[in-house]
Design an enzyme around this catalytic site. Structure first.
Site, PDB file in Angstrom:
ATOM      1  N   CYS A  83       0.816  -1.229   0.000  1.00  6.76           N
ATOM      2  CA  CYS A  83       0.000   0.000   0.000  1.00  6.76           C
ATOM      3  C   CYS A  83       0.842   1.268   0.000  1.00  6.76           C
ATOM      4  O   CYS A  83       0.325   2.357  -0.236  1.00  6.76           O
ATOM      5  CB  CYS A  83      -0.949   0.001   1.190  1.00  6.76           C
ATOM      6  SG  CYS A  83      -2.048  -1.407   1.180  1.00  6.76           S
ATOM      7  N   HIS A 109      -3.175   6.959   3.099  1.00  6.26           N
ATOM      8  CA  HIS A 109      -3.623   5.679   2.557  1.00  6.26           C
ATOM      9  C   HIS A 109      -4.998   5.358   3.141  1.00  6.26           C
ATOM     10  O   HIS A 109      -5.243   5.546   4.329  1.00  6.26           O
ATOM     11  CB  HIS A 109      -2.612   4.588   2.916  1.00  6.26           C
ATOM     12  CG  HIS A 109      -3.087   3.217   2.579  1.00  6.26           C
ATOM     13  ND1 HIS A 109      -3.631   2.916   1.351  1.00  6.26           N
ATOM     14  CD2 HIS A 109      -3.141   2.079   3.314  1.00  6.26           C
ATOM     15  CE1 HIS A 109      -3.986   1.643   1.348  1.00  6.26           C
ATOM     16  NE2 HIS A 109      -3.706   1.114   2.526  1.00  6.26           N
ATOM     17  N   ASN A 145     -10.180  -0.276   0.663  1.00  6.92           N
ATOM     18  CA  ASN A 145      -8.720  -0.172   0.573  1.00  6.92           C
ATOM     19  C   ASN A 145      -8.288  -0.662  -0.809  1.00  6.92           C
ATOM     20  O   ASN A 145      -8.428  -1.843  -1.115  1.00  6.92           O
ATOM     21  CB  ASN A 145      -8.103  -1.037   1.687  1.00  6.92           C
ATOM     22  CG  ASN A 145      -6.583  -0.988   1.703  1.00  6.92           C
ATOM     23  OD1 ASN A 145      -5.955  -0.515   0.757  1.00  6.92           O
ATOM     24  ND2 ASN A 145      -6.005  -1.494   2.772  1.00  6.92           N
TER      25      ASN A 145
HETATM   26  N1  ACO Z   1     -18.071  -8.977  10.036  1.00  4.75           N
HETATM   27  C1  ACO Z   1     -18.441  -9.326  11.278  1.00  4.75           C
HETATM   28  N2  ACO Z   1     -17.560  -9.694  12.222  1.00  4.75           N
HETATM   29  C2  ACO Z   1     -16.259  -9.711  11.896  1.00  4.75           C
HETATM   30  C3  ACO Z   1     -15.810  -9.362  10.605  1.00  4.75           C
HETATM   31  C4  ACO Z   1     -16.784  -8.984   9.651  1.00  4.75           C
HETATM   32  N3  ACO Z   1     -16.464  -8.620   8.398  1.00  4.75           N
HETATM   33  N4  ACO Z   1     -14.471  -9.473  10.571  1.00  4.75           N
HETATM   34  C5  ACO Z   1     -14.078  -9.862  11.791  1.00  4.75           C
HETATM   35  N5  ACO Z   1     -15.151 -10.020  12.582  1.00  4.75           N
HETATM   36  C6  ACO Z   1     -15.195 -10.433  13.990  1.00  4.75           C
HETATM   37  C7  ACO Z   1     -13.995 -11.242  14.373  1.00  4.75           C
HETATM   38  O1  ACO Z   1     -14.179 -12.599  14.044  1.00  4.75           O
HETATM   39  C8  ACO Z   1     -13.979 -11.033  15.880  1.00  4.75           C
HETATM   40  O2  ACO Z   1     -14.922 -11.882  16.465  1.00  4.75           O
HETATM   41  P1  ACO Z   1     -14.616 -12.592  17.886  1.00  4.75           P
HETATM   42  O3  ACO Z   1     -14.442 -11.448  18.840  1.00  4.75           O
HETATM   43  O4  ACO Z   1     -15.832 -13.400  18.090  1.00  4.75           O
HETATM   44  O5  ACO Z   1     -13.365 -13.375  17.651  1.00  4.75           O
HETATM   45  C9  ACO Z   1     -14.495  -9.601  16.042  1.00  4.75           C
HETATM   46  O6  ACO Z   1     -15.166  -9.284  14.806  1.00  4.75           O
HETATM   47  C10 ACO Z   1     -13.409  -8.583  16.317  1.00  4.75           C
HETATM   48  O7  ACO Z   1     -12.376  -8.795  15.370  1.00  4.75           O
HETATM   49  P2  ACO Z   1     -11.091  -7.867  15.341  1.00  4.75           P
HETATM   50  O8  ACO Z   1     -10.201  -8.300  14.230  1.00  4.75           O
HETATM   51  O9  ACO Z   1     -10.493  -7.798  16.701  1.00  4.75           O
HETATM   52  O10 ACO Z   1     -11.784  -6.476  15.008  1.00  4.75           O
HETATM   53  P3  ACO Z   1     -11.146  -5.030  14.942  1.00  4.75           P
HETATM   54  O11 ACO Z   1     -11.949  -4.085  15.726  1.00  4.75           O
HETATM   55  O12 ACO Z   1      -9.670  -5.045  15.156  1.00  4.75           O
HETATM   56  O13 ACO Z   1     -11.400  -4.632  13.405  1.00  4.75           O
HETATM   57  C11 ACO Z   1     -10.243  -4.545  11.308  1.00  4.75           C
HETATM   58  C12 ACO Z   1     -10.860  -5.417  12.391  1.00  4.75           C
HETATM   59  C13 ACO Z   1     -11.310  -3.697  10.696  1.00  4.75           C
HETATM   60  C14 ACO Z   1      -9.623  -5.439  10.251  1.00  4.75           C
HETATM   61  C15 ACO Z   1      -9.156  -3.634  11.953  1.00  4.75           C
HETATM   62  O14 ACO Z   1      -8.315  -4.388  12.778  1.00  4.75           O
HETATM   63  C16 ACO Z   1      -8.323  -2.943  10.914  1.00  4.75           C
HETATM   64  O15 ACO Z   1      -8.787  -2.114  10.173  1.00  4.75           O
HETATM   65  N6  ACO Z   1      -7.012  -3.209  10.890  1.00  4.75           N
HETATM   66  C17 ACO Z   1      -6.125  -2.601   9.937  1.00  4.75           C
HETATM   67  C18 ACO Z   1      -6.257  -3.318   8.651  1.00  4.75           C
HETATM   68  C19 ACO Z   1      -5.554  -2.610   7.524  1.00  4.75           C
HETATM   69  O16 ACO Z   1      -5.338  -1.436   7.562  1.00  4.75           O
HETATM   70  N7  ACO Z   1      -5.191  -3.403   6.545  1.00  4.75           N
HETATM   71  C20 ACO Z   1      -4.659  -2.879   5.342  1.00  4.75           C
HETATM   72  C21 ACO Z   1      -3.197  -2.860   5.341  1.00  4.75           C
HETATM   73  S1  ACO Z   1      -2.572  -2.088   3.919  1.00  4.75           S
HETATM   74  C22 ACO Z   1      -1.886  -3.200   2.788  1.00  4.75           C
HETATM   75  O17 ACO Z   1      -0.691  -3.196   2.627  1.00  4.75           O
HETATM   76  C23 ACO Z   1      -2.714  -4.160   2.038  1.00  4.75           C
END
Ligand code: ACO
Length: 329
Positions: free
Chosen positions: A115, A256, A286
């Site tokens: 990214c 980003h 993203n």
């Molecule tokens: N719908 C419903 N529930 C979900 C989903 C979904 N799409 N995805 C995950 N969950 C659940 C999980 O299973 C978990 O359930 P559990 O508590 O029963 O185990 C719960 O939601 C919480 O999951 P977390 O991963 O802890 O949720 P978080 O609040 O951290 O949000 C997210 C997740 C949105 C992915 C966040 O961590 C994030 O944005 N991280 C950064 C990601 C990012 O920027 N990635 C791009 C990198 S750039 C590149 O180089 C490609």
């Protein structure tokens, strides 16, 4: 110090097909409410079967060339940032060169910094132009991420989309304007936070790699979130200090587009009001290397950037790579 290099034109392209959070909730166990509150994403674009990354890139590229009031014949260098090339070889940049009729003397190559790829490509192209390797560079960030998403993994498939953005670089008319600086870095110890493990020399394509879904993106979301805020805030502070600028002199921040909460945290951390951040992830998700040039092009065309303004570009991505750039328009 070489000549000052500036952005002469911008362009972008997103495929026509819109996939909403509601659409995804029919595919995996998720909801519009979960995706919107956790990420800010409402919909994303998905490219068609006959729209590989090169097609998205070529469309964004020609728009940038036209915006710069140039033609393909004026382009001496093509640097294309992507982690979703048409093929491992040849480079997607060569495919784009051919599609756009860019002359054979142009050096064309792909660059992978996930990214952060667009910022890496911008700096590499700037340095090559300063070194005398041509007059105009086409710098593109393009991704067809939909082909590398595990549509059974709700934690990742809701986050990404397909698009492309591009800029044309050339000599600045006024040496005080243009790309003021760019800092790039990488924390190579964090490769497992975000990766596509299969398909390379470590895990070549095989029945095993397909069966174990190794060709899809894997992510440790929480850890990526924390690292993203830390490295982007650090990169922003570093470049502002280097150029003796204060946060209030930045009229527009183009980060980003991964998660709205990451951008909100950055805004608080850097004490730059959220209104000055360009945010379009609600409509595209993203788009990896495409996200910054796409947001930049939309911001310019929406009249959010004026002559004399200073913009701050901030990125992080798999690697873990990061970067910042300052532009005076
Ligand atoms: N719908 C419903 N529930 C979900 C989903 C979904 N799409 N995805 C995950 N969950 C659940 C999980 O299973 C978990 O359930 P559990 O508590 O029963 O185990 C719960 O939601 C919480 O999951 P977390 O991963 O802890 O949720 P978080 O609040 O951290 O949000 C997210 C997740 C949105 C992915 C966040 O961590 C994030 O944005 N991280 C950064 C990601 C990012 O920027 N990635 C791009 C990198 S750039 C590149 O180089 C490609």
């Amino acid at each position: 110090m070489g000549p000052s290099i500036a952005i002469l034109g911008t362009g972008s392209y997103a495929p026509a097909k819109i996939v909403s959070n509601h659409d995804l909730s029919r595919l995996v166990d998720t909801s519009d409410e979960w995706i919107t509150t956790r990420t800010g994403i409402r919909e994303r674009r998905i490219a068609g079967q006959h729209e590989p990354t090169s097609e998205l890139a070529a469309r964004a590229g020609i728009a940038a060339i036209v915006d710069a009031r140039l033609t393909s014949a004026d382009i001496d260098l093509v640097v294309l940032a992507t982690v979703t090339p048409d093929m491992p070889m040849p480079s997607t940049a060569c495919v784009v060169q051919h599609k756009l009729g860019i002359p054979v003397h142009a050096a064309c190559f792909d660059l992978n910094a996930a990214c952060t790829g667009f910022l890496y490509a911008l700096e590499v192209a700037r340095a090559l132009l300063v070194a005398g390797r041509g007059r105009h560079a086409l710098v593109i960030g393009a991704e067809k991420f939909s082909g590398f998403l595990d549509w059974q993994d709700r934690a990742t498939c809701v986050l990404f989309g397909d698009a492309a953005g591009a800029v044309v670089l050339g000599r600045a008319v006024d040496s005080r304007h243009g790309l003021l600086g760019c800092n790039l870095g990488a924390e190579g110890g964090a490769t497992d936070l975000l990766c596509i493990p299969g398909g390379g020399s470590l895990h070549p394509p095989s029945a095993h790699s397909v069966e174990h879904r190794q060709h899809y993106i894997k992510m440790k979301g929480r850890e990526v979130f924390k690292s993203a805020v830390r490295v982007m805030a650090g990169a922003a502070r570093e470049i502002l200090e280097q150029h003796r600028l204060t946060a209030d002199q930045i009229t527009c921040v183009i980060p980003h587009q991964a998660n709205r909460r990451i951008i909100e945290t950055l805004s608080k951390d850097l004490e730059i009001p959220l209104e000055r951040f360009v945010i379009n992830l609600d409509r595209y998700g993203n788009t990896s290397a495409a996200s910054i040039p796409l947001a930049l092009d939309e911001a310019r065309r929406a009249g959010r950037i004026h002559a004399g303004d200073i913009s701050l570009l901030l990125a992080f991505g798999a690697g873990l790579t990061y970067g910042s750039a300052l532009i005076r328009w």
